[in-house]
Structures are given as structure tokens and as C-alpha cells.
Design an enzyme around this catalytic site. Sequence first.
Site, PDB file in Angstrom:
ATOM      1  N   SER A   1      24.918   7.102  31.225  1.00 63.12           N
ATOM      2  CA  SER A   1      23.604   6.668  31.506  1.00 63.12           C
ATOM      3  C   SER A   1      22.791   7.087  32.792  1.00 63.12           C
ATOM      4  CB  SER A   1      23.332   5.291  31.333  1.00 63.12           C
ATOM      5  OG  SER A   1      23.701   4.608  30.132  1.00 63.12           O
TER       6      SER A   1
ATOM      7  N   GLU B   1      22.930   4.093  27.310  1.00 63.96           N
ATOM      8  CA  GLU B   1      23.885   3.400  26.705  1.00 63.96           C
ATOM      9  C   GLU B   1      23.630   2.016  26.418  1.00 63.96           C
ATOM     10  OE1 GLU B   1      28.233   5.412  27.862  1.00 63.96           O
ATOM     11  OE2 GLU B   1      26.834   5.162  29.455  1.00 63.96           O
TER      12      GLU B   1
ATOM     13  N   MET C   1      20.364  16.839  25.178  1.00 66.26           N
ATOM     14  CA  MET C   1      21.117  16.330  24.060  1.00 66.26           C
ATOM     15  C   MET C   1      20.506  15.466  23.005  1.00 66.26           C
ATOM     16  SD  MET C   1      24.335  14.813  25.766  1.00 66.26           S
ATOM     17  CE  MET C   1      24.330  13.459  26.863  1.00 66.26           C
TER      18      MET C   1
END
Length: 1347
Positions: free
Chosen positions: A1098, A1279, A1056
Site C-alpha cells: 500500500s 490493502e 496494475m
Amino acid sequence: MSPEKEGDTLCFFINGKKVTENHADPETTLLSFLREKLRLTGTKYGCGGGGCGACTVMVSRHQPATKTITHYSVNACLLPLCQLHGAAVTTVEGIGSTKTRIHPVQERIAKAHGSQCGFCTPGMVMSMYALLRNQPQPTMEDITQALAGNLCRCTGYRPIVDGCRTFCQEAECCQVKGGGACCLNGEQTAGEPEPPRLFDKEDFLPLDPTQELIFPPELMLMAEAANPKTLTFHGERVSWVSPASLEELIQLKTSNPKAPLVVGNTNIGPDMKFKGILHPLIISPTRVVELFEVTQTPQGLWVGAGCSLTEVRSLLEKLVPQFPAEETELFRALSRQLGLLGSQQIRNVASLGGNIMSANPNSDLNPVLAAGNCRVSVVSDGGPRQLPLDQDFFVSFGKTLLKPEEILVSVFIPFSRKGEFVGAFRQAPRKESSFSTVTTGMRVLFSEGSRLVQDVSIYFGGMGPTTVSATRTCAALALRSWDDETLSRAYDVLLDELVLPPSAPGGKVEFRRSLTLSFLFKFNLEVLQKLRETVRQKHYMFPPRVCVQNVTTEELPEKMPVRPLPREIQPGLQEFQHVSKDQSDQDPVGRPIMHRSALSQATGEAVYCDDMPPADGELFLALVTSSRAHAKITGLDVREALRLPGVVDVITAKDIPGQRVRKMFDYEEELLTDSEVSCIGQMLCAVVADTRAHAKRGAAAVKVGYEDLPDPVFTFEEAIEKSSFYEPRRRIERGNVTEAFETVDQVHEGEFRMGGQEHFYMETQSMLVVPVGEETEFNAYVSTQWPTLIQDAIAETLSIPSNRVTCHVKRVGGAFGGKVMKTSILACITAVAVWKTNRAVRCVLERGEDMLITGARHPVLGQYKVGFMNDGRIVAADIQYYANAGNTVDESTLVAEKILLHIDNAYNIPNLRGRAAACRTNLPSNTAFRGFGVPQSIVVVENMLNDVAAVLRRPADQIREINMYRGPSVTHYKFEFSPENLLRCWEECKVKSDYAARRRAADRFNRHNRWKKRGMSVIPIKYGVAFSDGFLNQAGALVHIYKDGSVLVAHGGTEMGQGLHTKMQQVASRELHIPPSKIYISETSTNTVPNTCPSAASFGTDANGMAVKNACETLHQRLEPIRQKNPEGSWENWVQAAFLEKISLSSTGFYRGPDLYMDWDKMEGRPYAYFTYGVSCCEVELDCLTGDYRTVRTDLVMDVGRSVNPSVDIGQIEGAFMQGLGLYTLEELKFSPSGLLYTRGPSQYKIPAVCDVPLAFNVYLLPDSHNPHAIYSSKGIGEPVLFLGSSVFFAIKDAAAAARSECGSVGPFPLDSPATPERACLACASPFTQKIPAGKPGSFQPWALNI
């Protein structure tokens, strides 16, 4: 289209090929034509309103008058197809491809690592390409202007800017060549190895302007044709007429006075699209030459009303140097405003006349035109007339003095006179590409040789339903001397004259009123400066004094310089460690490898969900959502919808064959509700039709009856009062907090509010479900982070086994946590439509729908009590968190848990208590978002530390340092860890940022500047990586080696933009000892790797990397005997031999993952595999009068272990930081008092743009760090850095504290997140904000809820 109406043939070129369209529909945009008719899917749909730039293409036209060709970038989503007659369009596919030759722009953005999810990349490429067609050697200013209208949610823009910077000739510093230490710093000494770079400029293809597509000669002949004829196009509902002469235009307008004139379609287009306004006839006057003529007279300039804003600006810029400065005051003020109005793409098509006639109340141009005594020339069948642009011209919202049949032909812009000064100011939620909050034009004329005001005019936008004149204020200034006394009176009159009711539309009432005063004061400073310059030249007598309460401008040159905030982006540093000398050149691990799809993304060849070609008979699905927040449904009437053309069926809850709800913990969420709604935006039913447009019209025709239920819950206060919470509520404690409070020197209590955040992934929720046609088998192509959840959800909804559903994910155009839960519900509804119609169904949400339906990051209220000693040591803290969860539980209780697990951040607080509750409200359900509660948790803690520092009057970084974990440490949930790398990051960051010297410099700056302040902050993070539910840490992989030696890898993670597939390719390359070019990853699918976990927390590389490694190790071992037999053989020889010896060349891989857990009863556990550490040092410059700020410099030091791919990791760091900067300073979700989300698209909701990037942005990966808990000693990095965006927030707060100290205000003060210009300005407590009376809470209904 009705058969009796025959239209003309539309003729234009796309990418050098002629396109003729016999039935052009005026409602068709260029974007839908490119994507649906021509299947050119490189141009993306991002917002549909010209606000994100994903659909940027280039339009070229031949200008017969000048015999030149103009090239300009446009938003294809706004450009009507019918407008393109005679134009040449170039899309991303037309400039280069990986199959033929890539264009240098495509190559540089890709190789500079400027493409992550890639959805915005074609638009970025085309904005830059259009710039280079006009200026092959642009300046940095040109580049930032060209990219201002293109949004990116992944990269943080720095690598895009760096890639584009390589086209500049002005900066040949070594930093431009791709990072590393700079020769100017004198850091590199002889004999030292050159630091590694992210990319090398020398490798790039040169830009050769001679290789571009030529303008089609046929279109030149068309443009030169002597007698142009009127063009008419008829669509299903709308007709379009493009007259060839002014006479014909007048006749058309006389007989159709209600028909709008459309030039740029930047106003009418969004109205038709978003407000559902239908115009049966549209008149396009773009071929009427009189509307484009420019005439110069001794008094000024007549500019054709059809001229684009870009043309007007370049005309003004060209004229300014040709005349004395005193004559071009108005030209320069207009040019300044034009540079900030909209984006380059909007300015290229929006017309001057359209801008005036739209009569937008917060127009940037109208106040300046009105203040400058401009006038307009209009014409109708009654003849021409001229009208002054003044307060009478703007009659009401969106209405002017013109009669419906009148046409605005041209605008007169006068030269300014001797002794005349013109100022223009604007304040907007974002510095560029943003509608203004308040805007103004001001003009003053002095009698010659004196400071007596002869004439003055002041106009404001954003202070009422129209552009307003401050007539009384002007009267207070006119015929008086421009001095203290006069100005002081003027501020009071202005405050009294421009009053907004406390519930005024748009809110921000105090801020808007204070801006009117601030702008007048800024104009005053400008006038003083200009008069002073005039004094120097002409020896005028002018006493240099003006007073605001107790502030005089005798100090004008020193304390009040009139200069804008800094804006030039410098080359940043990206430091990372060389791979070891012993590492094989073939081993890619640890090297800055380009994202494996970057080139395909830059050429538009990368396929996203909605780029897939339509299946035979495919239908489109549009949703019907609730318009009430808390009500019973009394009726759902679909009859009218079913009668509309193209509508095939309506899907309701009754059509669901299996489970009608999704279960989460002990709560249920209905897929489609038919009895009671609990938020605006809840899904009720879905309409399927043959086209997007028909489905949308069908959905709009569904009639829903409601009976409102009492007492909806929206805010924290309402939820607390009614005890409206989701269970379980969590609590954690270490030490004895109550007793500890008795032993401390001081106790402080405070609270901190933080707003939510929209994911704003560039690709909206997208899915296509296709029936295979036998045995209830379905293929679901979905943009999701968790394919297995989609598979399970569809199977349960249709009551079929999971083995009949395959979910495929090629790539995701950004997700950030928002493509998990709601995506599964949308996929289920789409699957039911497929089940019912037995046809393929596609569902792609529009941006506004997506924002309304899918929820956001949880807003949080933190209340804290902290006990500390006078030396700064914090002994006890008690923190209560409330998260606004919305109308369903979603993942909110898990978010509340993660909030509590991070309340220590980097600090060893011996007595610590935390409680967290997820509030059940009637807002759309909030969900996972990058950081998953941690950004909300820690910002409350850091604000608490800031308060302690303010109480003790000590620097905040000292209080942070005193309280940090040191030596072998234990968290509040009894997890042992070493904070050594955290402390290393802290020290390294202070050194790299030169913190001590810059802190002193900022203090010096603040002493010398009254209205601008610098602020600094240093903020650490300790972030726990992995899922605290142990079963979610497992991963699978499947690796095939084919007979030709090529390798296909599949794993459970989705790509993504985070570079997961690229890293998996690197892992396979290392383990199989083959180059990455032999390895391919096609997609993630549930039929290759089953039972996968979400790509989140993560942990994608940690888990899937180990699974891929496991599979590759198995294959490598199987080939060992073959290698021993033929040690000199090639990889291909070994694979062939293995096949002939019947050795399996396919292997699964599995990684069990760490066994993590959290026992909430015992308040202990091991919820994380390890911690990722980082520190950010940030400096901002704040304009105290407007709240506008610039991030001057950011230095980030991150401990990522041994990076698998430094370019990907640095990209993640920069992207997360910018997303955090948005969260804490910019992005604001606004809800109406009835619970409707106002901010549904990029025009209302501002994410960071290029203008928000720190001017110096430096990232350092901590060297010599190791992590035994993850693959190749790396660390999860997706993150953690998002929270470090709060360093910008705390730097703004530091600057505001410096401003407050000027007024004698010291100690803790409230500043909630996001620190928007409004909040920052009010926090500065300037004399102007102090003048504004605050509305009494409870005495009025505010425009927006305080969520």
C-alpha cells in the site's frame, strides 16, 4: 493439414468486414483467431473455459424463418471458428475507439470508474452492448443477468453496475447520477452545497441505436439461399462436418457413431481443452432445421433439441401468461432453473439437447425434466422412437440410454394438471454462474378436492454419478395424505435412500445429504402455500400443519414465508470531501479523476503483455510440471516431444548458463528441478515451439519417471507433528501473560482455521523476452509488480550484467501480490529459452497452470487462549499462528512477522503474546497476497472477541468497544500512535449505518422467521502501512519536459489497476502547474528508473508520489527565472525559452522513505510509517436450510487522510472489500489427498461475481483527516480494507447464532473461514443437518484434504 483433404471456405463478418478462411481448423476458437490471426487483441484470454467473460463478443445471425436478426453475447474462447459460417461477429474494437468515436457503453463504464486494471473491461462492455442491442432500455434485472458471467477482480462491481444503470429508464433518482447524498433521505437542506459526485450522468453521450453496425446484406442472402450444402473443414488433427439436412445427419452419425454433435461447444470444448480428449471428427448440426422446431400440442410442448437454453427460457416465459397458472407449473420451474444455469454467454449457445445428453450428475435441468414426466424423441437409421426421461434414461456418469448412432431431435415438456405442483431447487457454491452442489426437481399430484397424493416424483442431481430418483421416498408419499406424519416418514426414508459414502467425489457429504431433506421441506412449504391459496379460491378442506421434529407449520404465514433472499441492487452512496475553495481549478489533486487509461481499456486499445505483436521467429514456451508431491525424478524423456510438429527445443536445468536457483533468506528455490520434486506443479522443464498449441502438445508428450518418497507433509497437523517449519519462527509479548491469566474472571480457549485464496488476477502470468541481437542484450516485457527483480533475476540466471537486461511493464492486468516471486522464476526460464534458441520467446500461462504453479494466500491455523473479566475487558491473550507456507520459503517468514505485528488490531490488550510459524509442506509454495498476513492475523483475533461475547452473552460490538485503544496509545511492539481517527471511524460507521435501529430490526426479523435469519457485525481495522524493511521504502522518478511543452513521467511503480499512474499524473500536474492532459506516462522500465522497489505494501503512491514531486519541484525551480522574465507567458513559451537558454528540462527525483525497522530480539521497533483505519458494518440474510446468503447492506467508513483521488481510493476500497468477502465467505482451494489442487479455474474456484455485491454498498471517506507522513496528507489504501470483508463472515456467524438459539444452542461455536454455504448451513444446526450422521475421522479417506 494433409494436402489431399480440401475443405470448404468459411465465410463470416467481423466488425462489418468480410472474412474468408480457406483452411479453417476445427480446433481453432474464435478467440485465438481474433487475437493471433486478425491481431484484434481487445478480446482477452482470461480462463479458456467460458467461466470469466473476459473474451465476450457479440454474434449476430439472420433467421430466415422469422426474417429477424438475433444478437447474442458469447464466450469467444469456447466458440469454434467453424461454427461461424454466415454469422456477423462484433468485438470491442468494432463498437468504438478513442481514435474515431467511443460507444456510450465504453464511455459510461470508464467515466463511472468501472475500469481499474482494465483486463475484464472489454468483456463487460460487450456483455452490456449485446444487452442494449436487444433492449435499449434495460431493467436492473436485465443488467445483472447480462453481467453475471463476467468476473472482475479489481472494482468490486459497484461502479460497473452504476455505469450500466445509467441506461435504465426505471430509476431516475439522483443517486443514479453518480453518488452523493440522496434527495430521498432528506439529508440535504437548502443552502448546503451539493455533495461532490464521482461522475455526472448529464455528461454522457446518449445511446443512439441507429448508429450501430448494420447486419451485412450478403449474409442475409446466404441465409436465405434455397439449397444449403454440407460444409466440411479439415484441420491438422480434426475434421468438421456441418450437414444441411436431418437425413444427412443420420447418415453421418450412422457411419461415425463416436463423433460428437456440437452445438454450443460448452461441454465438448472444455473436454478437448482441459482433458486432452481428441475427436478426429466433429459433427455440427446447427443447420438441421428439425433440431430447432417448436411444436405445441394440447398435452404440451415439443422443443427442438438444438434450441439454446436462452431460447427455451424465453419461449417458456412467453407461454406462461397465455395459459392458466395450474397448467404452467413445470414451465415456471424450468424457467427458474434456466435463469441460474451457467451465465448468459453460456445459455446463449448451450443447447437443450446437449444439456440432457451430457448427463452431468449435477445437472440443473435433468432432475426437473425427469420429475415433470418429460420425454425425448430420438432418431437413427432404424427410424424414430420416444423415450421417457426417467431414472433409466441416465445409465452412468455422462452416459444415457441412447445408442451411439441415435440423435436426440426434440424434448416434450407437458402442461401440468389440476392439483399438480412442481418445484425446482438448487444450491451452488456461488449464487450464479456456478455448477450446482445439489439440485432437484419435485412434482406432486393431488386427487381433486383433497390432499391425497395421487402421484409424486422426486429427482436429485449431485447425489451420485447420475441424476437419481428418490423412488422409495415417492412410495412413502404416494396414496397418502400430505400431512405431518407422511412427511416425517418421508424425511427418514429419503435420508436412508440417498446415501453418499464419506469419501464421495466432490466432498461436502453431510451438506449434500442435508440439502436433500431441506429441499423436500422447502417443496413442502411451497405446496402448503399453494394449497392454502387454492383453499381460498376453491374452499378445499386442508389442515395447515406440517412438522419437522418440533417445528410445525401452523405458523406458516408468519414464521415460514416461502420467499427468496432479496436480490435487487440499490444505488450506493460514495461520500468524500470537496477540495478546498482556495484550490485552483487546474489542480487535479483531491478530485475524482477518471483512471488515465480507462477509455483505452474500455475500447480494447490498451496493450497488455500478451497483446504485443509477435516478434519475427517468436517461439512459445509451455511448462512441464511435476505430477507427484514428494518424489525422486528417475528419468526425463523428451524424445517424443521433440518429434512432434512445431517443437523446436526442450529447456532443462542443464541449459541454465548462470545461477540455477533463486535465493531467499537462507533457502534456495530451483528454477527447474531435475532430481527431486517437493510439490505437484513444480517446474521440471519447458518446451518451446512455433505455436501455443504445438508447445502445449510437446509439453504433454514429455515423459517423467518418479520414485515416490515416504511421508509427504500437507496439513498443519502433519507439519507440527514432524516439526516441519521454516526458520526463523517469531514470538512477541507484552506484559506478563502467564501471571495475568491467574487474575481474570474467565478463561476461554479456541481455534480458528482459515483457508487460502487464489489471486485470480484476470491476466495470467505473461511475459515476452526478446534478444536484441548483440552483446547479450535482452528486452523483457513482463506483467510484474517488481521490474528490478526481473532484471536482476534474468541477469543472474544468464550470468550477464544487469545493464544488459531491460524490463518493461506497460500495465499489469491485476496482481495483488502474486506477480513478484514466481513471476521472476518464470521470466528466468523464458530467458534461458531465448539464450538457447536465440529467438524471442513468449510465455503466457493458462489459468489452470497459473493456479497450480503460482501459489496463493497462506492458509492459517490460529489457536488462542483468552482471559477476560465479567465486564468484558480482555486482560490477557496468547495466540499461536501456523501458516501453511508450501514447498519453498518464498516470503512466508515475512508474512509470519506481519501476522504478529497486527495481533492487537484495534484493541489494547495489556498482556498479549503471539507466536507464528511458517510450516514447510508439500503443497505449491504460497506467496504474498494483498494484506500480506494481516487478513489471517486479525480474523483470528476478531473470532476470539466474538467468543468472549458469546461466553458473556453480550453483543460482540460492545466487547469490541470496551477493549479499543483510547487516548495516546502504544502498540505491543512499543510504537506510539493516536487512535483518535479509529474511534471516529467507529462512531461514524455506527451512525451512518443506523446500526442500533437496524440491529433491533434484525432481531425482530429473526423472531418472525424460522428458516431465514439476519445477522449484523461491526468490525474495525488498524493497518500498518509501508515496508518494515526500511530500504524497500525508497523510490525514484524521471521527468522530461519536451520542447512542445508535453511532459513524460517515469517512476518505479507499476500500474496494475490501483490508479498509480493516474495519481502520479495528478502529482506532476500540481507541482508543474499544468493540466494533466499535458502529462503522459508510457511505461515502467528499468532503463529509465533503476533499482526500484516492488509496487506493494500500500506504499506505491506514498513512495513514487514523493519521487515524482521531487523531480517536478526541481524542474519548476529551474523554470522560475524564465517565469519571472515573462510572467504573462504560457507554459509552452517558458519551456521554449528554457531550451534556448540551455536550461535542463529533465530531472530525476528521489525519495528516501522512512527508516523503518523491527528488532525481534527486543520485540520493539517502528515497522510502519503510520496506520490506516477503517470500520465496516455489515448485514446479511441467511437461508438456514441451504446456507445461501445475501449481503443486504454494507457501510464502510475509511480514514484515507486527504484523498489524492477519491474515485481511485473508493474503487480500491470497494474492490478490496469484495476480495475480502470472497476470502471469508466464498473462495475455497481444494487439494486431493495426494496434494493435487482440484480447483484450477473459474468453474471449480468461485470468486465474487455481480450477484455477491452488497445490495446497498455505501462508502464514506472520513472527513477532516490529515496524515503528515505521506504525500499531500493522504494514506495508503490498497490493502487495509480487504480484511473488512470479514464483516460479512461475522454477520453470517451472527445469523447462524440466531438460528442455533432456536434449537436452544447458545455460547461459542466453531465456524471456519470461508463461511461457504456448506459451513454456514451446518453451523445453523437445523433439524435436517442434525439428522445426518457424521463420518468418523480416520475411518475413511476424505475426497479433499483439510488445509
